[in-house]
Motif scaffolding. Structure first.
Motif, PDB file in Angstrom:
ATOM      1  N   GLU A 247      33.892  53.461  25.843  1.00 49.09           N
ATOM      2  CA  GLU A 247      32.536  52.682  25.893  1.00 49.09           C
ATOM      3  C   GLU A 247      32.318  53.278  26.877  1.00 49.09           C
ATOM      4  O   GLU A 247      31.993  52.045  27.916  1.00 49.09           O
ATOM      5  CB  GLU A 247      32.510  51.419  25.156  1.00 49.09           C
ATOM      6  CG  GLU A 247      33.150  50.927  23.775  1.00 49.09           C
ATOM      7  CD  GLU A 247      33.177  49.674  23.061  1.00 49.09           C
ATOM      8  OE1 GLU A 247      32.262  48.774  23.962  1.00 49.09           O
ATOM      9  OE2 GLU A 247      34.166  49.468  22.333  1.00 49.09           O
ATOM     10  N   PRO A 248      31.674  53.930  27.396  1.00 46.15           N
ATOM     11  CA  PRO A 248      31.075  54.117  29.192  1.00 46.15           C
ATOM     12  C   PRO A 248      29.606  54.111  28.758  1.00 46.15           C
ATOM     13  O   PRO A 248      28.850  54.505  27.902  1.00 46.15           O
ATOM     14  CB  PRO A 248      30.916  56.083  28.838  1.00 46.15           C
ATOM     15  CG  PRO A 248      31.057  56.572  27.513  1.00 46.15           C
ATOM     16  CD  PRO A 248      31.483  55.628  26.594  1.00 46.15           C
ATOM     17  N   ALA A 249      29.188  53.177  29.515  1.00 44.20           N
ATOM     18  CA  ALA A 249      27.561  52.197  29.243  1.00 44.20           C
ATOM     19  C   ALA A 249      28.394  51.642  30.754  1.00 44.20           C
ATOM     20  O   ALA A 249      29.196  50.846  31.759  1.00 44.20           O
ATOM     21  CB  ALA A 249      28.133  51.198  28.700  1.00 44.20           C
ATOM     22  N   PRO A 250      26.810  51.723  32.057  1.00 43.13           N
ATOM     23  CA  PRO A 250      26.546  52.290  33.704  1.00 43.13           C
ATOM     24  C   PRO A 250      26.753  49.913  34.010  1.00 43.13           C
ATOM     25  O   PRO A 250      26.639  49.331  32.721  1.00 43.13           O
ATOM     26  CB  PRO A 250      25.833  52.551  33.719  1.00 43.13           C
ATOM     27  CG  PRO A 250      24.958  52.123  32.551  1.00 43.13           C
ATOM     28  CD  PRO A 250      25.557  52.517  31.277  1.00 43.13           C
ATOM     29  N   GLY A 251      28.037  49.765  34.397  1.00 46.64           N
ATOM     30  CA  GLY A 251      27.061  48.238  35.231  1.00 46.64           C
ATOM     31  C   GLY A 251      26.055  48.048  35.875  1.00 46.64           C
ATOM     32  O   GLY A 251      25.550  48.482  36.166  1.00 46.64           O
ATOM     33  N   VAL A 252      26.410  47.310  36.921  1.00 48.46           N
ATOM     34  CA  VAL A 252      25.529  46.411  38.088  1.00 48.46           C
ATOM     35  C   VAL A 252      26.173  47.218  39.599  1.00 48.46           C
ATOM     36  O   VAL A 252      27.051  46.826  39.843  1.00 48.46           O
ATOM     37  CB  VAL A 252      25.133  44.974  37.619  1.00 48.46           C
ATOM     38  CG1 VAL A 252      23.788  44.868  39.017  1.00 48.46           C
ATOM     39  CG2 VAL A 252      24.332  44.954  36.775  1.00 48.46           C
ATOM     40  N   TRP A 253      25.014  47.737  40.379  1.00 51.46           N
ATOM     41  CA  TRP A 253      25.325  47.994  41.430  1.00 51.46           C
ATOM     42  C   TRP A 253      25.746  46.775  42.187  1.00 51.46           C
ATOM     43  O   TRP A 253      24.473  46.094  42.556  1.00 51.46           O
ATOM     44  CB  TRP A 253      24.079  48.998  41.941  1.00 51.46           C
ATOM     45  CG  TRP A 253      24.722  50.283  41.781  1.00 51.46           C
ATOM     46  CD1 TRP A 253      23.568  51.277  40.739  1.00 51.46           C
ATOM     47  CD2 TRP A 253      25.279  51.353  42.133  1.00 51.46           C
ATOM     48  NE1 TRP A 253      24.472  52.244  40.504  1.00 51.46           N
ATOM     49  CE2 TRP A 253      25.641  52.879  41.392  1.00 51.46           C
ATOM     50  CE3 TRP A 253      27.111  51.583  43.229  1.00 51.46           C
ATOM     51  CZ2 TRP A 253      26.784  53.379  41.436  1.00 51.46           C
ATOM     52  CZ3 TRP A 253      27.937  52.410  43.560  1.00 51.46           C
ATOM     53  CH2 TRP A 253      27.875  53.859  42.264  1.00 51.46           C
ATOM     54  N   SER A 257      31.859  42.833  50.934  1.00 48.73           N
ATOM     55  CA  SER A 257      31.480  42.597  51.723  1.00 48.73           C
ATOM     56  C   SER A 257      32.408  43.591  53.116  1.00 48.73           C
ATOM     57  O   SER A 257      33.644  43.812  52.278  1.00 48.73           O
ATOM     58  CB  SER A 257      31.544  41.253  52.098  1.00 48.73           C
ATOM     59  OG  SER A 257      32.569  40.566  51.352  1.00 48.73           O
ATOM     60  N   VAL A 258      32.922  43.093  53.981  1.00 46.89           N
ATOM     61  CA  VAL A 258      34.163  43.266  55.022  1.00 46.89           C
ATOM     62  C   VAL A 258      35.273  42.541  54.612  1.00 46.89           C
ATOM     63  O   VAL A 258      36.468  42.633  54.553  1.00 46.89           O
ATOM     64  CB  VAL A 258      34.162  42.786  56.640  1.00 46.89           C
ATOM     65  CG1 VAL A 258      35.152  42.486  57.111  1.00 46.89           C
ATOM     66  CG2 VAL A 258      32.921  43.266  56.780  1.00 46.89           C
ATOM     67  N   CYS A 259      34.902  41.265  53.978  1.00 50.84           N
ATOM     68  CA  CYS A 259      36.267  40.755  53.273  1.00 50.84           C
ATOM     69  C   CYS A 259      36.061  40.603  51.815  1.00 50.84           C
ATOM     70  O   CYS A 259      36.906  40.150  51.087  1.00 50.84           O
ATOM     71  CB  CYS A 259      36.474  38.929  53.950  1.00 50.84           C
ATOM     72  SG  CYS A 259      35.689  38.442  55.129  1.00 50.84           S
ATOM     73  N   GLY A 260      35.659  41.553  51.137  1.00 52.62           N
ATOM     74  CA  GLY A 260      35.659  41.645  49.874  1.00 52.62           C
ATOM     75  C   GLY A 260      34.983  40.976  48.101  1.00 52.62           C
ATOM     76  O   GLY A 260      35.598  40.546  47.630  1.00 52.62           O
ATOM     77  N   ASN A 261      33.802  40.366  49.404  1.00 50.64           N
ATOM     78  CA  ASN A 261      33.368  39.523  48.320  1.00 50.64           C
ATOM     79  C   ASN A 261      31.797  40.340  47.874  1.00 50.64           C
ATOM     80  O   ASN A 261      32.010  41.855  48.747  1.00 50.64           O
ATOM     81  CB  ASN A 261      32.914  38.618  48.952  1.00 50.64           C
ATOM     82  CG  ASN A 261      33.925  37.082  49.704  1.00 50.64           C
ATOM     83  OD1 ASN A 261      34.578  37.129  48.409  1.00 50.64           O
ATOM     84  ND2 ASN A 261      33.725  36.635  50.643  1.00 50.64           N
ATOM     85  N   VAL A 262      31.653  40.112  46.814  1.00 49.99           N
ATOM     86  CA  VAL A 262      30.569  40.889  45.883  1.00 49.99           C
ATOM     87  C   VAL A 262      29.097  40.165  45.832  1.00 49.99           C
ATOM     88  O   VAL A 262      29.041  38.975  45.831  1.00 49.99           O
ATOM     89  CB  VAL A 262      31.375  41.135  44.255  1.00 49.99           C
ATOM     90  CG1 VAL A 262      29.934  42.488  43.571  1.00 49.99           C
ATOM     91  CG2 VAL A 262      32.403  41.123  44.460  1.00 49.99           C
ATOM     92  N   LEU A 277      25.655  35.923  46.817  1.00 49.19           N
ATOM     93  CA  LEU A 277      26.484  36.287  46.200  1.00 49.19           C
ATOM     94  C   LEU A 277      27.025  35.847  44.406  1.00 49.19           C
ATOM     95  O   LEU A 277      26.395  34.978  43.621  1.00 49.19           O
ATOM     96  CB  LEU A 277      28.148  34.302  46.621  1.00 49.19           C
ATOM     97  CG  LEU A 277      28.824  34.562  46.747  1.00 49.19           C
ATOM     98  CD1 LEU A 277      29.776  36.459  47.237  1.00 49.19           C
ATOM     99  CD2 LEU A 277      29.758  33.316  47.124  1.00 49.19           C
ATOM    100  N   VAL A 278      27.822  36.554  44.644  1.00 47.61           N
ATOM    101  CA  VAL A 278      27.781  36.449  43.111  1.00 47.61           C
ATOM    102  C   VAL A 278      29.482  36.637  42.555  1.00 47.61           C
ATOM    103  O   VAL A 278      30.282  37.234  43.125  1.00 47.61           O
ATOM    104  CB  VAL A 278      27.833  38.446  42.074  1.00 47.61           C
ATOM    105  CG1 VAL A 278      28.319  38.865  40.986  1.00 47.61           C
ATOM    106  CG2 VAL A 278      26.330  38.965  42.172  1.00 47.61           C
ATOM    107  N   GLU A 279      29.547  35.334  42.328  1.00 46.99           N
ATOM    108  CA  GLU A 279      30.794  34.846  42.191  1.00 46.99           C
ATOM    109  C   GLU A 279      31.674  35.291  41.082  1.00 46.99           C
ATOM    110  O   GLU A 279      32.888  34.830  40.899  1.00 46.99           O
ATOM    111  CB  GLU A 279      30.621  33.502  42.307  1.00 46.99           C
ATOM    112  CG  GLU A 279      29.995  32.472  43.483  1.00 46.99           C
ATOM    113  CD  GLU A 279      30.044  31.231  43.359  1.00 46.99           C
ATOM    114  OE1 GLU A 279      30.873  30.200  42.236  1.00 46.99           O
ATOM    115  OE2 GLU A 279      28.997  30.777  44.344  1.00 46.99           O
TER     116      GLU A 279
END
Length: 476
Positions: A247-253, A257-262, A277-279
């Protein structure tokens, strides 16, 4: 800005650890005699674990100058004979005179956060026996496993910022100083045990095993007392909203971060104020995850996802099936044929051409120009080429381009028949593939996004960004 230590570098990645893709969906040079796979490392009857593959968008199977060593359009990441991962260990709050001393230990990985002229925080990293680390950037230094340069037509052409943080800047790696890709752009950490989870982090360690975030780089202290930060132009990631192949569908860009947080995206690519921050999202890569390095975009494919894509042998079979149907030009009645995969980008006299606004496939002809679209060409024989032609079958006016078979199998969403083409470039692949990629907005410049052909990077045009091809069979 980079803290340049001694010229001492990490040992070059062994060919036992990284090597060209083995699913044969692209041509690749043979292994040299010094890089026989797994010799003395893995049992002869046991293949090493493959974590996944990275594919650079905009290269239809290989780089323009050919794939060479660590500089290539596609690379498979394999489990290393010995773990080389690192993890945070000790945190030091130091004054500036102590920074150079703290970073002079070439055997110790560390990240330095400069808060002011008189205060820095240094996080030392220790060896992690549970992970393998792979580094990506434009530097050709030995600690970079995958050397990536700017893709023509990508965000590098209009990004106004370059260099300055996390090992970015001019003069390194022998690449152009105008590049907006960091010398040490990002790193991927793969767990050595099942399910072999792969996670992405912004910035890579330099030749002194350091990551240096200067005063101007976005950085902050987290709620638990640790440090985190962003690189100058950022590392953006988009995970697919569903299963990439089903089911190909784009997510959100997002930004990593340097520590891998989103984080949500900054206002512009290099703004100093971080996004929110997107927890509930993570830096864990999944099949179809896209990684944008501000100048080149990479696709992550898992071994499970690659099983749904055509191999180079299967693509050649599809090409032969197309040619075996003996498609003909509906006007000239000459038989058309797709050129061999090895001859891509070289227009053949039997090459099929298409009117991208209607999908009618023809042989090449030098008529149909809309004279009102442009002035006469040399000698007054025809109007100057504007790309606008009138289809003799349906009278639709639009670009008229040669058709090319998509040769990078890892970009396909399935192994379906090549019935559709991207507009306006004419790269041919399966219907599911064109539909999927036409929905994905790819970063361009500091804050723009456009859908593009994954095989060449051309921005898509028209209502859908693709067209169903209309072939005429033989009349005999």
């Amino acid at each position: 800005m980079v803290l340049e230590g001694s010229s001492e570098a990490l040992c070059p990645p062994s060919s036992l650890e990284l090597r060209p893709s083995c699913n044969k969906s692209q041509p690749s040079p043979p292994l040299s005699s010094s890089s026989q796979p797994h010799d003395g490392v893995f049992p002869e009857d046991k293949e090493p674990v493959k974590y996944g593959e990275l594919i650079v968008l905009g290269h239809n199977g290989s780089l323009a100058n050919g794939d060479k060593g660590r500089r290539r359009s596609r690379l498979a990441l394999y489990k290393r004979p010995k773990a080389n991962g690192v993890k945070p260990d000790v945190i030091h709050n130091v004054s500036t005179p102590l920074v150079s001393k703290a970073l002079s230990n070439k055997s110790q990985h560390s990240i330095s956060y400069t808060l002011s002229r008189s205060h820095s925080v240094i996080v030392e990293y220790t060896h992690d026996t549970n992970t393998d680390m792979f580094q990506i950037g434009r530097s050709t230094e030995s600690m970079i496993d995958f050397v990536v340069t700017d893709t023509v037509g990508s965000s590098s052409s209009s990004s106004s910022q370059g260099g300055g943080a996390a090992g970015e800047g001019g003069g390194g790696g022998g690449q152009s100083a105008q590049s907006t890709i960091s010398r040490y752009a990002c790193r991927i950490m793969c767990e050595r045990s099942a399910p072999y989870t792969a996670r992405i982090y912004a910035a890579g360690f330099d030749s002194s095993k350091n990551i240096f975030l200067g005063e101007r780089a976005a950085k902050w202290r987290t709620s638990d007392g640790l440090m985190d930060g962003l690189t100058t132009n950022g590392v953006l990631v988009m995970h697919p909203a569903g299963e990439f192949v089903s089911e190909p569908a784009p997510g959100v860009w997002r930004e990593i971060s340097v520590c891998g947080n989103v984080f949500a995206l900054r206002e512009t690519r290099s703004a100093q104020q971080r996004g929110k921050l997107v927890e509930n999202e993570s830096n864990t890569l999944q099949d179809g995850s896209l990684i944008d390095l501000c100048g080149a975009t990479l696709l992550w494919r898992t071994p499970a996802g690659l099983r749904h894509t055509p191999t180079l042998k299967q693509l050649e079979s599809l090409r032969q099936e197309l040619n075996a149907a003996r498609p003909q030009c509906p006007v000239g009645f000459n038989t058309l044929a797709f050129p061999s995969l090895a001859q891509r980008e070289i227009v053949d006299k039997k090459q099929p051409w298409v009117y991208v606004n209607c999908g009618h496939v023809h042989g090449y002809h030098n008529w149909g120009y809309r004279k009102e679209k442009g002035p006469a060409g040399p000698g007054g024989t025809a109007p100057a080429s504007t790309g606008e032609r009138e289809c003799p079958m349906c009278r639709r006016v639009g670009p008229y381009v040669p058709l090319w078979l998509g040769c990078e199998g890892g970009l396909y969403l399935d192994a379906g028949p090549p019935t559709h083409a991207f507009c306006p470039c004419g790269h041919v692949c399966s219907e599911k593939t064109v539909v999927g990629w036409s929905q994905i907005p790819l970063p361009h410049g500091t804050h723009a996004f456009h859908a593009a052909c994954p095989f060449c990077g051309t921005w898509l045009t028209g209502e859908q960004g693709y067209i169903k091809l209309i072939f005429q069979g033989p009349v005999d």
